[in-house]
Design a protein around this motif. Sequence first.
Motif, PDB file in Angstrom:
ATOM      1  N   THR A 109       0.913  -1.710   0.056  1.00 32.01           N
ATOM      2  CA  THR A 109       0.649  -0.303   0.360  1.00 32.01           C
ATOM      3  C   THR A 109       0.883   1.219  -0.556  1.00 32.01           C
ATOM      4  O   THR A 109       1.862   1.805   0.561  1.00 32.01           O
ATOM      5  N   SER A 132     -12.349  -4.664  -1.976  1.00 30.14           N
ATOM      6  CA  SER A 132     -13.108  -3.543  -1.147  1.00 30.14           C
ATOM      7  C   SER A 132     -12.823  -3.968   0.713  1.00 30.14           C
ATOM      8  O   SER A 132     -13.167  -3.568   1.188  1.00 30.14           O
ATOM      9  N   TRP A 134      -9.948  -4.620   1.675  1.00 31.00           N
ATOM     10  CA  TRP A 134      -8.796  -3.925   1.838  1.00 31.00           C
ATOM     11  C   TRP A 134      -9.575  -2.300   2.831  1.00 31.00           C
ATOM     12  O   TRP A 134      -8.660  -2.059   3.722  1.00 31.00           O
ATOM     13  N   ASP A 135     -10.082  -1.923   1.527  1.00 25.53           N
ATOM     14  CA  ASP A 135     -10.409  -0.903   2.714  1.00 25.53           C
ATOM     15  C   ASP A 135     -11.185  -1.151   3.993  1.00 25.53           C
ATOM     16  O   ASP A 135     -11.113  -0.334   5.154  1.00 25.53           O
ATOM     17  N   SER A 144     -19.897   0.543   4.290  1.00 29.48           N
ATOM     18  CA  SER A 144     -20.610   1.386   3.111  1.00 29.48           C
ATOM     19  C   SER A 144     -21.847   2.765   3.564  1.00 29.48           C
ATOM     20  O   SER A 144     -22.849   1.917   4.704  1.00 29.48           O
ATOM     21  N   TRP A 155     -17.543   7.886  -5.597  1.00 30.33           N
ATOM     22  CA  TRP A 155     -16.937   7.058  -4.015  1.00 30.33           C
ATOM     23  C   TRP A 155     -17.330   6.702  -2.899  1.00 30.33           C
ATOM     24  O   TRP A 155     -18.793   7.034  -2.856  1.00 30.33           O
ATOM     25  N   TYR A 158     -17.760   6.074   3.981  1.00 25.57           N
ATOM     26  CA  TYR A 158     -17.827   4.835   4.615  1.00 25.57           C
ATOM     27  C   TYR A 158     -18.525   5.853   6.422  1.00 25.57           C
ATOM     28  O   TYR A 158     -18.253   7.275   7.002  1.00 25.57           O
ATOM     29  N   ALA A 172     -14.191   9.180   5.280  1.00 22.10           N
ATOM     30  CA  ALA A 172     -13.052   8.124   4.738  1.00 22.10           C
ATOM     31  C   ALA A 172     -14.056   7.980   3.360  1.00 22.10           C
ATOM     32  O   ALA A 172     -15.187   8.133   3.735  1.00 22.10           O
ATOM     33  N   GLY A 174     -13.519   5.367  -0.487  1.00 20.64           N
ATOM     34  CA  GLY A 174     -13.111   5.269  -1.000  1.00 20.64           C
ATOM     35  C   GLY A 174     -13.741   4.489  -2.650  1.00 20.64           C
ATOM     36  O   GLY A 174     -14.337   4.694  -2.556  1.00 20.64           O
ATOM     37  N   ARG A 181      -7.034   0.305  -5.386  1.00 21.88           N
ATOM     38  CA  ARG A 181      -7.964   0.757  -4.386  1.00 21.88           C
ATOM     39  C   ARG A 181      -7.759   1.915  -3.939  1.00 21.88           C
ATOM     40  O   ARG A 181      -6.351   2.277  -3.722  1.00 21.88           O
ATOM     41  N   LEU A 183      -7.920   5.358  -1.531  1.00 19.40           N
ATOM     42  CA  LEU A 183      -8.607   5.043  -0.019  1.00 19.40           C
ATOM     43  C   LEU A 183      -8.406   6.774   0.295  1.00 19.40           C
ATOM     44  O   LEU A 183      -6.613   7.189  -0.059  1.00 19.40           O
ATOM     45  N   TYR A 185      -8.946   9.356   3.699  1.00 19.96           N
ATOM     46  CA  TYR A 185      -9.446   9.030   5.172  1.00 19.96           C
ATOM     47  C   TYR A 185      -8.174   9.651   6.192  1.00 19.96           C
ATOM     48  O   TYR A 185      -6.877  10.081   6.003  1.00 19.96           O
TER      49      TYR A 185
END
Length: 212
Positions: A109, A132, A134-135, A144, A155, A158, A172, A174, A181, A183, A185
């Motif tokens: 990352t 997703s 990973w988010d 979500s 986007w 979250y 956040a 994503g 992905r 993100l 945040y």
Amino acid sequence: MAAAPRIVAELGRPETPDETAARKAESSRVYRSSQTVRNLVAALLATLGVVLIIVLAVPRGNPPAQGAIDVTAVAKDAESSYGRTVIVPSVPTSWQVNSAAVAGDQTPTWTVVYATGANGYLRVSQGFDADSAWDARLLSGAASDGTVDIDGIVWTRYAIADPSRAGNVSYAIGTDARRDRILVYGMTDAKTAAVAASGLSDQIRDLREESK
């Protein structure tokens, strides 16, 4: 000629030999005691003097200021190492870059951390070959909470119910970039996150086109 015996005023008579000896012994004791105190004070002052000289003699220059992080240069190194395009956020110059690096083994990352002012911070992360899930891992399982359109990019938003339990993340969003992905945040708000997201729009579109 022998000296006349010392007259003791309070007694009105000469000292006896025992009294003379006792007086001289006491005088010697007082003298020795005073000398010990003087020596102790002198030794203490000498020690303080040596310490002061050492302190004044040692160079105490200010530590060199940490140089600014060149995010573009670090991103190019990451691109060479991982053989892929790495995003470089376009953000206000007033934002201070605290770090920029690739970390992680299972999902490498790329993350740039910004101090955005007023004790706020914001991370822009790119998870290589991430999904997703990973988010959710980065956001301590946050779910979500709808979507938001920023500069033509949709986007996922979250819901962060308790920032203290989500690594001090209060907001956040994503999105996907085909293989990766992205993100955005941190301890931030929707408006600040949108600034960073808008600065990524063209690069996200390019990444999506690369993967077709």
